[in-house]
Design an enzyme around this catalytic site. Structure first.
Site, mmCIF file in Angstrom:
data_model
loop_
_atom_site.group_PDB
_atom_site.id
_atom_site.type_symbol
_atom_site.label_atom_id
_atom_site.label_comp_id
_atom_site.label_asym_id
_atom_site.label_seq_id
_atom_site.Cartn_x
_atom_site.Cartn_y
_atom_site.Cartn_z
ATOM 1 N N ASP A 41 22.756 -43.283 -6.230
ATOM 2 C CA ASP A 41 21.716 -42.352 -5.782
ATOM 3 C C ASP A 41 21.692 -42.338 -4.251
ATOM 4 O O ASP A 41 21.737 -43.393 -3.607
ATOM 5 C CB ASP A 41 20.352 -42.771 -6.327
ATOM 6 N N GLU A 49 21.027 -35.616 -6.486
ATOM 7 C CA GLU A 49 21.760 -36.486 -5.567
ATOM 8 C C GLU A 49 22.293 -37.724 -6.266
ATOM 9 O O GLU A 49 22.587 -38.732 -5.627
ATOM 10 C CB GLU A 49 20.871 -36.893 -4.385
#
Length: 311
Positions: free
Chosen positions: A179, A222
């Site tokens: 992440d 993301e």
């Protein structure tokens, strides 16, 4: 080389010799075309279509092997075996170049056989084009258009396959969930176009660190996922740390300003000794990622380490 479009233009063919043509009768042409067309319409797999074509042409022109080179000049499909004498055709439709097909055998091809091959190829072109189109569309359906990594659907398929392989062969399998730290801040301060550029840069860096056998996906937003086949927990930690360091050291420029991104990574490892549901496996890696965020980000946390701390 011969160009094969709807109308064939003849060029040099290796080993060709001129002999009187013994053409097929109209009835033979019709029955041959019908049988061949029916066979080639049974599949949308390019390899299977070429195998079917190879099998059905043998009674008319005996060839030892064929090679199809896709228009990208990278991918190649082979059927049978390659021999000394060959004849080559460039396959083209009104939509463009499909690729090159090469027939080979130990005996020289004669002109009568070349003409028969060209007649047979006219039945191959459009089934071949349709299969290439279909497989290209299927590949694109499994790609994230921004990063050109595998998408979530591709991840699900690959992870199930890799888990089955690990169970069958009792090998380790590791999963990294990655992440991007504070990504919303990037979008807010620099705009979504710059955010997209950052995601592409991170995807490129992840792939540059991973091995050829590792498979990388954009899971969404993301988040990225890397599937590490035949990799135990320690090996996964090494790769994850390399990825983290590579991203942290990558400078990104925007309007004369330089900034760096960091990532957090959660790891889960399947040891192959006991079966584990795919959702549980993924959840362990996701929980490890949560702990990496909790520990301050820009770090790697393993689900095994969490389990040991809690035991």
């Amino acid at each position: 080389m011969r160009d094969m479009t709807l109308v064939t233009n003849s060029h040099q063919v290796n080993g060709a010799a001129n002999i009187p043509l013994i053409p097929l009768t109209p009835e033979q042409e019709l029955s041959t075309r019908v049988r061949l067309s029916q066979a080639l319409q049974m599949s949308l797999d390019t390899g299977e279509i070429l195998n079917l074509f190879y099998k059905h042409i043998q009674p008319l022109v005996n060839v030892s092997g064929l090679v199809f080179k896709f228009s990208d000049d990278i991918n190649v499909l082979k059927v049978g075996r390659e021999c000394l004498h060959h004849c080559d055709y460039r396959l083209t439709t009104d939509e463009g170049y499909l690729g090159e097909i090469i027939f080979s055998r130990s005996k020289r091809f004669v002109e009568a056989e070349l003409i028969t091959l060209e007649f047979l190829l006219s039945s191959l072109i459009y089934p071949l084009r349709n299969s290439i189109r279909y497989q290209s569309a299927m590949r694109l359906a499994l790609l994230d258009p921004l990063t050109m990594l595998g998408n979530r659907a591709a991840l699900d398929t690959a992870l199930r396959r890799e888990l089955q392989m690990a169970e069958r062969h009792h090998t380790s399998l590791s999963l990294l969930i990655i992440d991007v730290d504070f990504f919303k801040k990037i979008n807010d301060e620099y705009g979504h176009n710059r955010g997209d550029m950052v995601l592409r840069e991170i995807a490129k860096n992840i792939q540059s660190v991973c091995r050829g056998s590792d498979i990388t996906f954009r899971y969404g937003g993301e988040e990225f996922v890397v599937v590490l086949g035949k990799t135990d927990s320690e090996g996964a930690k090494i790769i994850a740390e390399r990825i983290r360091q590579q991203i942290a050291e990558t400078a990104i420029s925007h309007n004369g300003k330089i900034f760096n991104m960091t990532i957090s990574i959660g790891i889960a490892t399947y040891q192959g000794s006991t079966k584990e549901h795919i959702n549980d496996f993924f959840e362990r890696a996701d929980n490890a990622l949560y702990m990496a965020k909790k520990f301050g980000r820009n770090c790697v946390v393993s689900a095994d380490a969490i389990a040991e701390a809690n035991s």
